[in-house]
Motif scaffolding. Structure first.
Motif, PDB file in Angstrom:
ATOM      1  N   LEU A  92       3.998   1.966 -10.208  1.00  0.00           N
ATOM      2  CA  LEU A  92       3.820   2.534  -8.874  1.00  0.00           C
ATOM      3  C   LEU A  92       5.136   2.480  -8.098  1.00  0.00           C
ATOM      4  CD1 LEU A  92       2.082   3.717  -6.617  1.00  0.00           C
ATOM      5  CD2 LEU A  92       1.516   1.374  -5.965  1.00  0.00           C
ATOM      6  N   THR A  93       5.835   1.367  -8.178  1.00  0.00           N
ATOM      7  CA  THR A  93       7.094   1.206  -7.447  1.00  0.00           C
ATOM      8  C   THR A  93       8.070   2.320  -7.812  1.00  0.00           C
ATOM      9  OG1 THR A  93       6.801  -1.179  -7.295  1.00  0.00           O
ATOM     10  CG2 THR A  93       9.039  -0.354  -7.026  1.00  0.00           C
ATOM     11  N   HIS A  94       8.151   2.622  -9.102  1.00  0.00           N
ATOM     12  CA  HIS A  94       9.057   3.683  -9.569  1.00  0.00           C
ATOM     13  C   HIS A  94       8.653   5.033  -8.973  1.00  0.00           C
ATOM     14  CE1 HIS A  94      11.875   5.670 -12.187  1.00  0.00           C
ATOM     15  NE2 HIS A  94      10.909   6.432 -12.680  1.00  0.00           N
ATOM     16  N   ARG A  95       7.365   5.332  -8.980  1.00  0.00           N
ATOM     17  CA  ARG A  95       6.887   6.603  -8.412  1.00  0.00           C
ATOM     18  C   ARG A  95       7.148   6.664  -6.908  1.00  0.00           C
ATOM     19  NH1 ARG A  95       0.970   7.341 -11.344  1.00  0.00           N
ATOM     20  NH2 ARG A  95       1.769   7.264 -13.475  1.00  0.00           N
ATOM     21  N   LEU A  96       6.883   5.556  -6.229  1.00  0.00           N
ATOM     22  CA  LEU A  96       7.067   5.540  -4.772  1.00  0.00           C
ATOM     23  C   LEU A  96       8.517   5.771  -4.389  1.00  0.00           C
ATOM     24  CD1 LEU A  96       4.672   2.678  -3.616  1.00  0.00           C
ATOM     25  CD2 LEU A  96       4.321   5.166  -3.457  1.00  0.00           C
ATOM     26  N   LYS A  97       9.431   5.214  -5.150  1.00  0.00           N
ATOM     27  CA  LYS A  97      10.859   5.425  -4.856  1.00  0.00           C
ATOM     28  C   LYS A  97      11.218   6.902  -4.939  1.00  0.00           C
ATOM     29  CE  LYS A  97      12.621   0.896  -6.179  1.00  0.00           C
ATOM     30  NZ  LYS A  97      13.385   0.112  -7.159  1.00  0.00           N
ATOM     31  N   ARG A  98      10.740   7.573  -5.976  1.00  0.00           N
ATOM     32  CA  ARG A  98      11.032   9.004  -6.129  1.00  0.00           C
ATOM     33  C   ARG A  98      10.382   9.813  -5.009  1.00  0.00           C
ATOM     34  NH1 ARG A  98       9.416   8.437 -11.960  1.00  0.00           N
ATOM     35  NH2 ARG A  98       7.659   9.731 -11.329  1.00  0.00           N
ATOM     36  N   LEU A  99       9.133   9.478  -4.673  1.00  0.00           N
ATOM     37  CA  LEU A  99       8.423  10.218  -3.621  1.00  0.00           C
ATOM     38  C   LEU A  99       9.034   9.970  -2.246  1.00  0.00           C
ATOM     39  CD1 LEU A  99       4.803   9.677  -4.927  1.00  0.00           C
ATOM     40  CD2 LEU A  99       6.012  11.868  -4.798  1.00  0.00           C
ATOM     41  N   GLU A 100       9.494   8.756  -2.017  1.00  0.00           N
ATOM     42  CA  GLU A 100      10.134   8.437  -0.744  1.00  0.00           C
ATOM     43  C   GLU A 100      11.460   9.195  -0.621  1.00  0.00           C
ATOM     44  OE1 GLU A 100      10.360   4.432   1.951  1.00  0.00           O
ATOM     45  OE2 GLU A 100      10.918   4.232  -0.161  1.00  0.00           O
ATOM     46  N   LYS A 101      12.212   9.231  -1.710  1.00  0.00           N
ATOM     47  CA  LYS A 101      13.484   9.959  -1.719  1.00  0.00           C
ATOM     48  C   LYS A 101      13.256  11.448  -1.457  1.00  0.00           C
ATOM     49  CE  LYS A 101      17.597  10.670  -4.535  1.00  0.00           C
ATOM     50  NZ  LYS A 101      18.243  10.460  -5.833  1.00  0.00           N
ATOM     51  N   ALA A 102      12.138  11.981  -1.943  1.00  0.00           N
ATOM     52  CA  ALA A 102      11.800  13.397  -1.745  1.00  0.00           C
ATOM     53  C   ALA A 102      11.212  13.656  -0.354  1.00  0.00           C
ATOM     54  CB  ALA A 102      10.815  13.857  -2.818  1.00  0.00           C
ATOM     55  N   GLY A 103      10.992  12.601   0.431  1.00  0.00           N
ATOM     56  CA  GLY A 103      10.453  12.764   1.783  1.00  0.00           C
ATOM     57  C   GLY A 103       8.954  13.011   1.834  1.00  0.00           C
ATOM     58  N   LEU A 104       8.242  12.654   0.747  1.00  0.00           N
ATOM     59  CA  LEU A 104       6.798  12.899   0.703  1.00  0.00           C
ATOM     60  C   LEU A 104       5.975  11.690   1.138  1.00  0.00           C
ATOM     61  CD1 LEU A 104       6.671  14.916  -2.636  1.00  0.00           C
ATOM     62  CD2 LEU A 104       6.854  15.782  -0.296  1.00  0.00           C
ATOM     63  N   VAL A 105       6.522  10.504   0.974  1.00  0.00           N
ATOM     64  CA  VAL A 105       5.841   9.292   1.428  1.00  0.00           C
ATOM     65  C   VAL A 105       6.824   8.438   2.219  1.00  0.00           C
ATOM     66  CG1 VAL A 105       4.249   9.243  -0.554  1.00  0.00           C
ATOM     67  CG2 VAL A 105       6.314   7.834  -0.604  1.00  0.00           C
ATOM     68  N   GLU A 106       6.237   7.539   2.987  1.00  0.00           N
ATOM     69  CA  GLU A 106       7.056   6.569   3.718  1.00  0.00           C
ATOM     70  C   GLU A 106       6.374   5.220   3.626  1.00  0.00           C
ATOM     71  OE1 GLU A 106       7.209   7.881   7.783  1.00  0.00           O
ATOM     72  OE2 GLU A 106       5.039   8.037   7.932  1.00  0.00           O
ATOM     73  N   ARG A 107       7.165   4.186   3.696  1.00  0.00           N
ATOM     74  CA  ARG A 107       6.622   2.826   3.704  1.00  0.00           C
ATOM     75  C   ARG A 107       6.664   2.335   5.143  1.00  0.00           C
ATOM     76  NH1 ARG A 107       8.347   0.477  -2.127  1.00  0.00           N
ATOM     77  NH2 ARG A 107       9.046   2.459  -2.955  1.00  0.00           N
ATOM     78  N   ILE A 108       5.515   1.876   5.583  1.00  0.00           N
ATOM     79  CA  ILE A 108       5.333   1.495   6.977  1.00  0.00           C
ATOM     80  C   ILE A 108       4.952   0.013   7.021  1.00  0.00           C
ATOM     81  CG2 ILE A 108       3.973   1.985   9.061  1.00  0.00           C
ATOM     82  CD1 ILE A 108       3.260   4.681   7.367  1.00  0.00           C
ATOM     83  N   PRO A 109       5.554  -0.769   7.919  1.00  0.00           N
ATOM     84  CA  PRO A 109       5.143  -2.173   8.016  1.00  0.00           C
ATOM     85  C   PRO A 109       3.656  -2.282   8.358  1.00  0.00           C
ATOM     86  CG  PRO A 109       7.161  -1.792   9.258  1.00  0.00           C
ATOM     87  CD  PRO A 109       6.643  -0.441   8.830  1.00  0.00           C
ATOM     88  N   SER A 110       2.975  -3.189   7.692  1.00  0.00           N
ATOM     89  CA  SER A 110       1.549  -3.381   7.926  1.00  0.00           C
ATOM     90  C   SER A 110       1.325  -3.988   9.299  1.00  0.00           C
ATOM     91  CB  SER A 110       0.956  -4.298   6.852  1.00  0.00           C
ATOM     92  OG  SER A 110      -0.353  -4.672   7.199  1.00  0.00           O
ATOM     93  N   PRO A 111       0.400  -3.419  10.082  1.00  0.00           N
ATOM     94  CA  PRO A 111       0.111  -4.007  11.396  1.00  0.00           C
ATOM     95  C   PRO A 111      -0.596  -5.360  11.278  1.00  0.00           C
ATOM     96  CG  PRO A 111      -1.243  -2.033  11.022  1.00  0.00           C
ATOM     97  CD  PRO A 111      -0.329  -2.180   9.851  1.00  0.00           C
ATOM     98  N   GLU A 112      -1.301  -5.593  10.158  1.00  0.00           N
ATOM     99  CA  GLU A 112      -2.016  -6.854   9.952  1.00  0.00           C
ATOM    100  C   GLU A 112      -1.115  -7.959   9.420  1.00  0.00           C
ATOM    101  OE1 GLU A 112      -3.633  -3.957   8.341  1.00  0.00           O
ATOM    102  OE2 GLU A 112      -4.590  -3.647  10.274  1.00  0.00           O
ATOM    103  N   ASP A 113      -0.123  -7.583   8.617  1.00  0.00           N
ATOM    104  CA  ASP A 113       0.735  -8.571   7.967  1.00  0.00           C
ATOM    105  C   ASP A 113       2.154  -8.023   7.959  1.00  0.00           C
ATOM    106  OD1 ASP A 113       2.060 -10.364   6.346  1.00  0.00           O
ATOM    107  OD2 ASP A 113       0.822 -10.015   4.570  1.00  0.00           O
ATOM    108  N   GLY A 114       2.977  -8.527   8.830  1.00  0.00           N
ATOM    109  CA  GLY A 114       4.346  -8.053   8.978  1.00  0.00           C
ATOM    110  C   GLY A 114       5.188  -8.174   7.719  1.00  0.00           C
ATOM    111  N   ARG A 115       4.729  -8.967   6.746  1.00  0.00           N
ATOM    112  CA  ARG A 115       5.501  -9.145   5.516  1.00  0.00           C
ATOM    113  C   ARG A 115       5.207  -8.062   4.486  1.00  0.00           C
ATOM    114  NH1 ARG A 115       3.229 -14.605   3.819  1.00  0.00           N
ATOM    115  NH2 ARG A 115       1.467 -13.607   4.843  1.00  0.00           N
TER     116      ARG A 115
END
Length: 175
Positions: A92-115
Motif C-alpha cells: 500500500l505504501t508504494h501505491r500511495l507514494k505514486r498516487l500522491e506524486k500524481a496528485g490523486l491522494v493526499e495524506r492528512i493528519p488524523s484528527p483523533e491521533d496526531g501521530r
C-alpha cells in the motif's frame, strides 16, 4: 459426456486429455475453476488498458476506487485501505507514494491521533476514480452484450454461492 466428440472449449479439451491419461481422477473442479481462471486471464489486458488510459495501473485504481466507494469525505486510514485491498502495508505504501506524486491522494493528519495519517482523495482523484470506473464498467458490460440479463444474474448468484462455499471450506481447513 464425451468431451472429445463435442469439441467443447479449452477447459473441456484439457479435461478430456486428463481423462485419457488419468481416467480414475475427477477433474470436475477444472470445469469451474479452470474457466474462472481463463476468463480472468482473457479480460485482464482490456481492464489494464482501460486503467492505463487514465494513467493508472490496476493496483492504483483499486486504491482510489476504494476511497471513492467509501463516500464523502473519501478518506480512510492506511489500515482500513490495506485490509480492504487485501495487500500488505508495504504494498500500500508504494501505491500511495505514486498516487500522491500524481496528485490523486493526499495524506492528512488524523484528527483523533496526531501521530497517524489518513489517506484522502483529492478533487482530481475523485474525478479520475469516477471516470476510470465508468469506462471500466462500460468496457466490461460490452463483454456480456450477447448474454441475457437473467443469465448474467443467475451466473452472478452461482458465483456468489461458490465464493461463499470456498471461503467457508478454506476457513474450516485453517481451524
Amino acid at each position: 459426456m464425451s468431451i472429445e466428440k463435442t469439441g467443447g472449449d479449452h477447459v473441456d479439451r484439457l479435461r478430456a486429455q486428463w481423462a485419457r491419461e488419468l481416467p480414475d481422477l475427477d477433474t470436475s473442479p477444472m470445469s469451474i475453476l479452470g474457466r474462472i481462471y481463463r476468463l480472468s486471464m482473457l479480460v485482464r489486458p482490456g481492464i489494464e488498458e482501460t486503467f492505463a488510459a487514465f494513467d493508472l495501473d490496476r493496483g492504483e485504481f483499486d486504491v482510489i476506487a476504494t476511497l471513492r466507494r467509501a463516500g464523502p469525505p473519501y478518506r480512510l486510514t492506511p489500515t482500513e485501505l490495506y485490509k480492504s485491498l487485501m495487500i500488505t502495508s508495504g504494498g500500500l505504501t508504494h501505491r500511495l507514494k505514486r498516487l500522491e506524486k500524481a496528485g490523486l491522494v493526499e495524506r492528512i493528519p488524523s484528527p483523533e491521533d496526531g501521530r497517524s495519517m489518513i489517506v484522502g482523495l483529492t478533487g482530481t482523484g475523485i474525478k479520475r476514480a469516477e471516470e476510470a470506473f465508468r469506462a471500466d464498467m462500460e468496457s466490461e458490460l460490452a463483454l456480456f452484450a450477447s448474454m441475457p440479463a437473467a443469465r448474467r444474474e443467475l451466473l452472478a448468484e452461482l458465483l456468489r454461492e461458490l465464493t461463499e462455499n470456498v471461503t467457508s471450506n478454506l476457513a474450516d481447513r485453517e481451524n
